[in-house]
Write a protein that holds these residues in place. Structure first.
Motif, PDB file in Angstrom:
ATOM      1  N   ARG A  52       0.813  -1.216   0.000  1.00 16.22           N
ATOM      2  CA  ARG A  52       0.000   0.000   0.000  1.00 16.22           C
ATOM      3  C   ARG A  52       0.852   1.275   0.000  1.00 16.22           C
ATOM      4  O   ARG A  52       0.493   2.262  -0.645  1.00 16.22           O
ATOM      5  N   TYR A  53       1.976   1.262   0.729  1.00 16.31           N
ATOM      6  CA  TYR A  53       2.747   2.489   0.906  1.00 16.31           C
ATOM      7  C   TYR A  53       4.169   2.416   0.345  1.00 16.31           C
ATOM      8  O   TYR A  53       4.906   3.401   0.437  1.00 16.31           O
ATOM      9  N   ALA A  54       4.550   1.290  -0.218  1.00 17.78           N
ATOM     10  CA  ALA A  54       5.901   1.160  -0.775  1.00 17.78           C
ATOM     11  C   ALA A  54       5.880   0.262  -2.003  1.00 17.78           C
ATOM     12  O   ALA A  54       6.725  -0.626  -2.166  1.00 17.78           O
ATOM     13  N   ALA A  55       4.911   0.510  -2.858  1.00 15.31           N
ATOM     14  CA  ALA A  55       4.715  -0.365  -4.016  1.00 15.31           C
ATOM     15  C   ALA A  55       5.833  -0.215  -5.047  1.00 15.31           C
ATOM     16  O   ALA A  55       6.203  -1.185  -5.717  1.00 15.31           O
ATOM     17  N   ASN A  56       6.394   0.990  -5.188  1.00 13.64           N
ATOM     18  CA  ASN A  56       7.453   1.235  -6.156  1.00 13.64           C
ATOM     19  C   ASN A  56       8.242   2.482  -5.736  1.00 13.64           C
ATOM     20  O   ASN A  56       7.855   3.185  -4.801  1.00 13.64           O
ATOM     21  N   ASP A  57       9.320   2.719  -6.448  1.00 14.72           N
ATOM     22  CA  ASP A  57      10.191   3.843  -6.080  1.00 14.72           C
ATOM     23  C   ASP A  57       9.490   5.191  -6.221  1.00 14.72           C
ATOM     24  O   ASP A  57       9.726   6.114  -5.432  1.00 14.72           O
TER      25      ASP A  57
END
Length: 203
Positions: A52-57
């Motif tokens: 939810r909060y760190a899906a991609n850079d």
């Protein structure tokens, strides 16, 4: 230019030099501590709920960018209010001197990541390290105006920013600890440096 005008210009130069070499008391350790707490909260959220909060850079950059912007507004707003509440005649020149260092770095910290997200989103992993090294630059540039122990948070952000760039590059992207932990430690360290000055009766 008349002698009176020359005298006024010299007085203005002296005040500017004093402002640049006098410790600035506008930064509140409480405001910086709040940013540290928010950084800790975001780091925990990204560890617990990565999808939810760190899906991609890019999501890392957007979330931490919002925190950086909110933190800058909070700290700057508190500094301005503290400056205008004080009766110290040097407070206003010192605020202006401090802003001459902070504003260009803040503009760079906003424009460069924005360009990365728009034109090179695959390189977004470099942004948190860049931000940390920008904070280090401001800390070292403000050394003459800040508590002497500000050098330690400055050194931390310089080290963590450089190390984070290599770790993120080797990992192939950002992780919650690489992106967030340096901000948590660094902001609490800055608050500690400012708090020590306040406890000694200088703020």
């Amino acid at each position: 230019m008349s002698e009176v005008e020359q005298a006024i210009a010299q007085i203005a130069d002296i005040r500017a030099q004093l402002a640049a070499s006098t410790r600035f008391r506008g930064y509140a350790p409480e405001a910086v501590g709040v940013v540290g707490l928010l950084s800790l909260m975001i780091t925990v959220m990204q560890v617990v709920w990565p999808d939810r909060y760190a899906a991609n850079d890019q999501q890392y950059v957007l979330i931490w960018g919002l925190l950086m912007a909110a933190g800058c507004l909070l700290i700057a707003g508190e500094a301005i209010l503290r400056t205008y509440r004080t009766s110290d005649r040097m407070a206003h020149p010192m605020l202006i001197s401090a802003m001459r260092t902070v504003i260009p770095a803040t503009v760079m910290a906003a424009v460069i990541p924005a360009a990365v997200l728009v034109y090179a989103p695959q390189a977004a992993w470099i942004v948190p390290g860049f931000w940390q090294m920008q904070i280090s630059l401001v800390a070292f540039a403000s050394y003459s105006m800040m508590p002497r122990k500000i050098i330690w948070p400055g050194a931390w952000f310089l080290f963590s920013g450089g190390a984070g760039l290599f770790l993120a590059g080797a990992h192939g992207g950002l992780t919650p600890l690489v992106a967030g932990a340096p901000f948590v430690i660094g902001h609490f360290a800055i608050a500690w440096a400012l708090r020590e000055r306040k406890e000694r009766g200088h703020g």
